[in-house]
Enzyme design. Sequence first.
Site, PDB file in Angstrom:
ATOM      1  N   SER A   1       5.616 -42.500  56.029  1.00  0.00           N
ATOM      2  CA  SER A   1       4.660 -41.390  56.104  1.00  0.00           C
ATOM      3  C   SER A   1       5.376 -40.141  56.574  1.00  0.00           C
ATOM      4  O   SER A   1       6.326 -40.214  57.368  1.00  0.00           O
ATOM      5  CB  SER A   1       3.532 -41.718  57.084  1.00  0.00           C
ATOM      6  OG  SER A   1       2.687 -40.591  57.265  1.00  0.00           O
TER       7      SER A   1
ATOM      8  N   TYR B   1       1.134 -43.992  65.650  1.00  0.00           N
ATOM      9  CA  TYR B   1       1.350 -44.188  64.207  1.00  0.00           C
ATOM     10  C   TYR B   1       2.632 -43.498  63.769  1.00  0.00           C
ATOM     11  O   TYR B   1       3.424 -44.066  63.004  1.00  0.00           O
ATOM     12  CB  TYR B   1       0.143 -43.644  63.449  1.00  0.00           C
ATOM     13  CG  TYR B   1       0.307 -43.583  61.949  1.00  0.00           C
ATOM     14  CD1 TYR B   1       0.285 -44.740  61.178  1.00  0.00           C
ATOM     15  CD2 TYR B   1       0.462 -42.367  61.288  1.00  0.00           C
ATOM     16  CE1 TYR B   1       0.414 -44.696  59.800  1.00  0.00           C
ATOM     17  CE2 TYR B   1       0.588 -42.304  59.912  1.00  0.00           C
ATOM     18  CZ  TYR B   1       0.572 -43.461  59.170  1.00  0.00           C
ATOM     19  OH  TYR B   1       0.702 -43.414  57.803  1.00  0.00           O
TER      20      TYR B   1
END
Length: 261
Positions: A145, A156
């Site tokens: 990501s 995250y």
Amino acid sequence: MSPRYFPGRFAGKVLVVTGAAQGIGRAVALRAAKEGGRILFVDRADFVAAVAAEAEGEAAAFSADLETYEGAAAAMGFASETFGGVDILINNVGGAIRMRPFAEFEPQQIDAEIRRSLMPTLYCCHAVLSHFLARGRGTIINVSSNATRGIYRGPYSAAKGGVNAITQSLAMELADQNIRVVATAPGGTEAPPRRIPRNAAGDTEKEKAWMGEVVSQVKQSSFMRRYGTIEEQAAPILFLASEEASYITGSVLPVAGGDLG
């Protein structure tokens, strides 16, 4: 963007696609099947079998919790038993559970983000290696990501930084064994509503507001000032999985409209 198919691109190849019941993973698995691959759709959602049944080609489904090593090993073993081996692994499981300033995260929430977005990739990379080494070749594509630089997703972001690190580390370690390891780093992506939400408890009003700030930041960080589409994410993943990318390893390809993450 309508997908442009390349018939036969994955002919004779066995692909394992994780997180294949929804979103990017579903698009990747269905397209790879249409391009001649033999596909194992892996997901913990029980409707993964129905998604695999949509495939135009040879496909099977396997339900597993990839946040456990046992789930990862069972999935790779099933692929090998069903199709005679594994050629390509696409690690797509992951996704931020909550959006909130780092100071607002509770310790168990931090743990949950790491389990969701790092451990399935680590476990699946390890579990597939014996199958690759037995065949003398293999390709791993990790879906990372660009949120390694982004607000309100600290744990995250850390997990996806770990995905980038294992991509580069394994690529260096395994190159002389004919195993490539690469990754894409998607930016914000438009997708249909998830059938199983990432945050089963639901978002608080504060979290909804923080999500709005995240969306604004993601769009402003992109040169194109927009989210991508699922097909715009699936296409580079499948390129990296193909023989066309045979001289690419250890790379993390940003797919975020110019935002390098």
